[in-house]
Design a protein around this motif. Sequence first.
Motif, PDB file in Angstrom:
ATOM      1  N   PHE A 150       0.825  -1.207   0.000  1.00  0.00           N
ATOM      2  CA  PHE A 150       0.000   0.000   0.000  1.00  0.00           C
ATOM      3  C   PHE A 150       0.858   1.256   0.000  1.00  0.00           C
ATOM      4  O   PHE A 150       0.545   2.237  -0.669  1.00  0.00           O
ATOM      5  N   MET A 151       1.963   1.231   0.745  1.00  0.00           N
ATOM      6  CA  MET A 151       2.856   2.380   0.763  1.00  0.00           C
ATOM      7  C   MET A 151       3.478   2.596  -0.618  1.00  0.00           C
ATOM      8  O   MET A 151       3.580   3.727  -1.097  1.00  0.00           O
ATOM      9  N   THR A 152       3.857   1.516  -1.287  1.00  0.00           N
ATOM     10  CA  THR A 152       4.443   1.624  -2.621  1.00  0.00           C
ATOM     11  C   THR A 152       3.416   2.132  -3.628  1.00  0.00           C
ATOM     12  O   THR A 152       3.751   2.944  -4.502  1.00  0.00           O
ATOM     13  N   ILE A 153       2.172   1.698  -3.508  1.00  0.00           N
ATOM     14  CA  ILE A 153       1.109   2.220  -4.384  1.00  0.00           C
ATOM     15  C   ILE A 153       0.945   3.722  -4.158  1.00  0.00           C
ATOM     16  O   ILE A 153       0.821   4.497  -5.118  1.00  0.00           O
ATOM     17  N   GLY A 154       0.972   4.140  -2.899  1.00  0.00           N
ATOM     18  CA  GLY A 154       0.898   5.573  -2.594  1.00  0.00           C
ATOM     19  C   GLY A 154       2.061   6.337  -3.193  1.00  0.00           C
ATOM     20  O   GLY A 154       1.891   7.441  -3.742  1.00  0.00           O
ATOM     21  N   GLN A 155       3.263   5.768  -3.117  1.00  0.00           N
ATOM     22  CA  GLN A 155       4.426   6.422  -3.714  1.00  0.00           C
ATOM     23  C   GLN A 155       4.289   6.513  -5.231  1.00  0.00           C
ATOM     24  O   GLN A 155       4.668   7.520  -5.831  1.00  0.00           O
ATOM     25  N   ILE A 156       3.750   5.480  -5.844  1.00  0.00           N
ATOM     26  CA  ILE A 156       3.560   5.500  -7.298  1.00  0.00           C
ATOM     27  C   ILE A 156       2.574   6.602  -7.687  1.00  0.00           C
ATOM     28  O   ILE A 156       2.808   7.357  -8.633  1.00  0.00           O
ATOM     29  N   VAL A 157       1.482   6.711  -6.945  1.00  0.00           N
ATOM     30  CA  VAL A 157       0.469   7.735  -7.251  1.00  0.00           C
ATOM     31  C   VAL A 157       1.056   9.135  -7.090  1.00  0.00           C
ATOM     32  O   VAL A 157       0.916   9.990  -7.970  1.00  0.00           O
ATOM     33  N   VAL A 158       1.744   9.375  -5.974  1.00  0.00           N
ATOM     34  CA  VAL A 158       2.337  10.694  -5.742  1.00  0.00           C
ATOM     35  C   VAL A 158       3.410  10.989  -6.780  1.00  0.00           C
ATOM     36  O   VAL A 158       3.481  12.087  -7.325  1.00  0.00           O
ATOM     37  N   PHE A 159       4.256  10.011  -7.072  1.00  0.00           N
ATOM     38  CA  PHE A 159       5.301  10.198  -8.070  1.00  0.00           C
ATOM     39  C   PHE A 159       4.698  10.506  -9.437  1.00  0.00           C
ATOM     40  O   PHE A 159       5.202  11.360 -10.165  1.00  0.00           O
ATOM     41  N   PHE A 160       3.614   9.815  -9.781  1.00  0.00           N
ATOM     42  CA  PHE A 160       2.970  10.052 -11.069  1.00  0.00           C
ATOM     43  C   PHE A 160       2.406  11.470 -11.146  1.00  0.00           C
ATOM     44  O   PHE A 160       2.504  12.125 -12.185  1.00  0.00           O
ATOM     45  N   PHE A 161       1.821  11.967 -10.031  1.00  0.00           N
ATOM     46  CA  PHE A 161       1.284  13.329 -10.045  1.00  0.00           C
ATOM     47  C   PHE A 161       2.395  14.371 -10.102  1.00  0.00           C
ATOM     48  O   PHE A 161       2.212  15.433 -10.678  1.00  0.00           O
ATOM     49  N   ILE A 162       3.564  14.061  -9.529  1.00  0.00           N
ATOM     50  CA  ILE A 162       4.672  15.018  -9.556  1.00  0.00           C
ATOM     51  C   ILE A 162       5.373  15.013 -10.908  1.00  0.00           C
ATOM     52  O   ILE A 162       5.621  16.063 -11.500  1.00  0.00           O
ATOM     53  N   ASN A 163       5.700  13.821 -11.410  1.00  0.00           N
ATOM     54  CA  ASN A 163       6.544  13.710 -12.601  1.00  0.00           C
ATOM     55  C   ASN A 163       5.832  13.192 -13.840  1.00  0.00           C
ATOM     56  O   ASN A 163       6.412  13.245 -14.926  1.00  0.00           O
ATOM     57  N   GLY A 164       4.656  12.650 -13.710  1.00  0.00           N
ATOM     58  CA  GLY A 164       4.010  12.029 -14.858  1.00  0.00           C
ATOM     59  C   GLY A 164       4.797  10.800 -15.292  1.00  0.00           C
ATOM     60  O   GLY A 164       5.292  10.039 -14.482  1.00  0.00           O
ATOM     61  N   LEU A 165       4.929  10.616 -16.566  1.00  0.00           N
ATOM     62  CA  LEU A 165       5.702   9.495 -17.098  1.00  0.00           C
ATOM     63  C   LEU A 165       7.103   9.913 -17.515  1.00  0.00           C
ATOM     64  O   LEU A 165       7.759   9.222 -18.290  1.00  0.00           O
ATOM     65  N   SER A 166       7.578  11.069 -16.984  1.00  0.00           N
ATOM     66  CA  SER A 166       8.866  11.595 -17.438  1.00  0.00           C
ATOM     67  C   SER A 166      10.045  10.732 -16.994  1.00  0.00           C
ATOM     68  O   SER A 166      11.062  10.703 -17.669  1.00  0.00           O
ATOM     69  N   SER A 167       9.929  10.063 -15.890  1.00  0.00           N
ATOM     70  CA  SER A 167      11.029   9.224 -15.419  1.00  0.00           C
ATOM     71  C   SER A 167      10.556   7.777 -15.339  1.00  0.00           C
ATOM     72  O   SER A 167      10.064   7.314 -14.308  1.00  0.00           O
ATOM     73  N   PHE A 168      10.726   7.072 -16.430  1.00  0.00           N
ATOM     74  CA  PHE A 168      10.281   5.687 -16.515  1.00  0.00           C
ATOM     75  C   PHE A 168      11.053   4.795 -15.555  1.00  0.00           C
ATOM     76  O   PHE A 168      10.497   3.845 -14.999  1.00  0.00           O
ATOM     77  N   VAL A 169      12.329   5.097 -15.324  1.00  0.00           N
ATOM     78  CA  VAL A 169      13.168   4.264 -14.451  1.00  0.00           C
ATOM     79  C   VAL A 169      12.632   4.266 -13.026  1.00  0.00           C
ATOM     80  O   VAL A 169      12.523   3.210 -12.389  1.00  0.00           O
ATOM     81  N   HIS A 170      12.267   5.440 -12.516  1.00  0.00           N
ATOM     82  CA  HIS A 170      11.734   5.523 -11.153  1.00  0.00           C
ATOM     83  C   HIS A 170      10.424   4.748 -11.029  1.00  0.00           C
ATOM     84  O   HIS A 170      10.206   4.036 -10.050  1.00  0.00           O
ATOM     85  N   LEU A 171       9.548   4.912 -12.017  1.00  0.00           N
ATOM     86  CA  LEU A 171       8.287   4.174 -11.983  1.00  0.00           C
ATOM     87  C   LEU A 171       8.515   2.670 -12.095  1.00  0.00           C
ATOM     88  O   LEU A 171       7.850   1.890 -11.414  1.00  0.00           O
ATOM     89  N   PHE A 172       9.453   2.245 -12.930  1.00  0.00           N
ATOM     90  CA  PHE A 172       9.756   0.825 -13.071  1.00  0.00           C
ATOM     91  C   PHE A 172      10.254   0.236 -11.746  1.00  0.00           C
ATOM     92  O   PHE A 172       9.847  -0.859 -11.363  1.00  0.00           O
ATOM     93  N   ILE A 173      11.110   0.978 -11.051  1.00  0.00           N
ATOM     94  CA  ILE A 173      11.613   0.498  -9.755  1.00  0.00           C
ATOM     95  C   ILE A 173      10.471   0.359  -8.761  1.00  0.00           C
ATOM     96  O   ILE A 173      10.383  -0.632  -8.023  1.00  0.00           O
ATOM     97  N   ARG A 174       9.570   1.333  -8.724  1.00  0.00           N
ATOM     98  CA  ARG A 174       8.433   1.260  -7.794  1.00  0.00           C
ATOM     99  C   ARG A 174       7.522   0.073  -8.129  1.00  0.00           C
ATOM    100  O   ARG A 174       7.059  -0.630  -7.241  1.00  0.00           O
TER     101      ARG A 174
END
Length: 152
Positions: free
Chosen positions: A106-130
């Motif tokens: 659940f914490m990782t899902i929250g991080q993914i949502v927040v990261f997506f709102f901050i960066n969108g799909l601009s950093s694929f590597v960060h999203l892939f790691i999450r």
Amino acid sequence: MENGEWIMISQLLGINESLCQSFPRGLCYWETANTLYFFISGFLCILLPRVGAFIDIGISSATPEFCAAIRFYGLAVLSFAALLRCIQSKTENREDVAAILLILSFMTIGQIVVFFFINGLSSFVHLFIRFALLGGHMSYHYCLDPDAPFLY
């Protein structure tokens, strides 16, 4: 000792649970790697907020106010890492370990949502790691408790 001997000993001692609990292969390494990630991330965000923000969130430019917020974030992550390590060292029950993994999911899902709102799909590597972290948490959760529903 064979599994039957463990069951017989636990019955003689009046213990309802089996003394011989097997955990999935690699779970200890997975928990240690996650805890180490939280410790390193927390220390980086506290000591070097710009570096911590870039590595953990993917933001390269930071104002002084943002650096202060990142330091508080690092303190929270570091506290969570210490709490997680303490809980992991004391927990031997499969259901408790599965619950910890579900909380991490659940914490990782929250991080993914927040990261997506901050960066969108601009950093694929960060999203892939999450998403890889989420997949690992959910895989081990399913291995520990395959009959449990996703939401308790």
